[in-house]
Design a protein around this motif. Structure first.
Motif, PDB file in Angstrom:
ATOM      1  N   GLU A   5      -4.342   4.645  12.017  1.00  0.00           N
ATOM      2  CA  GLU A   5      -4.756   3.229  12.014  1.00  0.00           C
ATOM      3  C   GLU A   5      -4.746   2.684  10.586  1.00  0.00           C
ATOM      4  O   GLU A   5      -4.271   1.566  10.339  1.00  0.00           O
ATOM      5  CB  GLU A   5      -6.160   3.099  12.629  1.00  0.00           C
ATOM      6  CG  GLU A   5      -6.149   3.369  14.127  1.00  0.00           C
ATOM      7  CD  GLU A   5      -7.550   3.523  14.728  1.00  0.00           C
ATOM      8  OE1 GLU A   5      -7.638   3.530  15.963  1.00  0.00           O
ATOM      9  OE2 GLU A   5      -8.541   3.669  13.958  1.00  0.00           O
ATOM     10  N   ARG A   6      -5.255   3.476   9.646  1.00  0.00           N
ATOM     11  CA  ARG A   6      -5.280   3.033   8.237  1.00  0.00           C
ATOM     12  C   ARG A   6      -3.868   2.893   7.682  1.00  0.00           C
ATOM     13  O   ARG A   6      -3.582   1.984   6.923  1.00  0.00           O
ATOM     14  CB  ARG A   6      -6.054   4.035   7.369  1.00  0.00           C
ATOM     15  CG  ARG A   6      -7.515   3.805   7.226  1.00  0.00           C
ATOM     16  CD  ARG A   6      -7.909   2.421   6.735  1.00  0.00           C
ATOM     17  NE  ARG A   6      -7.922   2.304   5.285  1.00  0.00           N
ATOM     18  CZ  ARG A   6      -7.600   1.209   4.615  1.00  0.00           C
ATOM     19  NH1 ARG A   6      -7.212   0.122   5.268  1.00  0.00           N
ATOM     20  NH2 ARG A   6      -7.664   1.181   3.307  1.00  0.00           N
ATOM     21  N   GLN A  57      -2.475  -0.346   8.624  1.00  0.00           N
ATOM     22  CA  GLN A  57      -3.063  -1.428   7.818  1.00  0.00           C
ATOM     23  C   GLN A  57      -2.457  -1.457   6.415  1.00  0.00           C
ATOM     24  O   GLN A  57      -2.135  -2.525   5.892  1.00  0.00           O
ATOM     25  CB  GLN A  57      -4.586  -1.256   7.708  1.00  0.00           C
ATOM     26  CG  GLN A  57      -5.325  -1.505   9.010  1.00  0.00           C
ATOM     27  CD  GLN A  57      -6.774  -1.029   8.930  1.00  0.00           C
ATOM     28  OE1 GLN A  57      -7.246  -0.549   7.900  1.00  0.00           O
ATOM     29  NE2 GLN A  57      -7.493  -1.156  10.036  1.00  0.00           N
ATOM     30  N   GLN A  92       0.034  -4.447   4.608  1.00  0.00           N
ATOM     31  CA  GLN A  92      -0.181  -5.134   3.320  1.00  0.00           C
ATOM     32  C   GLN A  92       1.117  -5.249   2.533  1.00  0.00           C
ATOM     33  O   GLN A  92       1.240  -6.073   1.633  1.00  0.00           O
ATOM     34  CB  GLN A  92      -1.214  -4.380   2.470  1.00  0.00           C
ATOM     35  CG  GLN A  92      -2.628  -4.482   3.000  1.00  0.00           C
ATOM     36  CD  GLN A  92      -3.573  -3.488   2.308  1.00  0.00           C
ATOM     37  OE1 GLN A  92      -3.244  -2.899   1.277  1.00  0.00           O
ATOM     38  NE2 GLN A  92      -4.752  -3.318   2.878  1.00  0.00           N
TER      39      GLN A  92
END
Ligand code: ADP
Length: 208
Positions: A96-97, A100, A104
């Motif tokens: 999940e990270r 993310q 970015q």
């Protein structure tokens, strides 16, 4: 950017195939195992903490490996044609990270390719690697089996995370290295973005 997750249990051949893939697709290789071993070699506090867990065949905390990946993405973002993630993500929170962090950079994972190899073959391969790798986690059958168990209980569910996004593809990891490489390339060629160049040019070393 072309971003690939190379997945599979310890000893499946991810490192070997990664070396061939970075040359073929002009990618930066990000192996959390290699990044952690670099920290150990430098004698950092992070390395000292990680070493105890790694030597026992246990996972290092998510925030530690996510921090290292964040730094490596920042350091390589200007030059990389994309990344090959090896040994990461190993848990669903790591996956999940990663999504993310890539968002970015206006990017994401194109596909996950899993190399499937049975436990007895993994044990044989890792003991063989342990004769020359110097890695304590490759020299003890009980530690090797613990790593495979950790893979089955904690890491295998990451495949479901990518399957839910229609990005999961599995290959048989037993067979000649070049045959498996050809099969991986065929999958990548199906999933790479239309704008990605494919120069078989110089390999780039990862900046720490
Ligand atoms: P292998 O896949 O052959 O076990 P790696 O070099 O990928 O070897 O990893 C070695 C060890 O480093 C793992 O057993 C674990 O302790 C730690 N490690 C590597 N990557 C991660 C990760 N993404 N999350 C947690 N621990 C990790």
């Amino acid at each position: 950017m072309l971003n690939i997750v190379l997945f599979g249990p310890p000893g499946a051949g991810k490192g070997t195939q990664s070396q061939k893939l970075i040359a073929q697709y002009n990618l930066v290789h990000l192996s959390t195992g290699d990044l952690l071993r670099a920290q150990i070699a430098q004698g950092t506090e992070l390395g000292l903490t990680a070493k105890k867990l790694m030597d026992e065949g246990l996972l290092v905390p998510d925030e530690v490996v996510i921090g290292m990946i964040d730094n490596a993405l920042q350091a390589n973002k200007e030059t990389a044609g994309g990344f090959i993630f090896d040994g990461f993500p190993r848990t669903v929170p790591q996956a999940e990270r990663l999504d993310q962090l890539l968002a970015q950079h206006d990017s994401g994972i194109n596909c996950m390719i899993a190399l499937e190899v049975g436990e007895e073959e993994l044990v044989t391969r890792l003991l063989e690697r342990g004769k020359t790798s110097g890695r304590p986690d490759d020299q003890d059958v009980s530690k090797i089996r613990r790593r495979v168990t950790v893979y089955n209980t904690e890491t295998a569910q990451v495949a479901g995370y990518y399957a839910a996004q229609n990005k999961f593809h599995a290959l048989n990891g037993i067979g000649p290295i070049d045959t498996i490489f050809g099969q991986i390339c065929a999958l990548i060629d199906q999933h790479k973005p239309a704008t990605t160049d494919n120069p078989a040019e110089a390999t780039r070393e990862v900046k720490a």
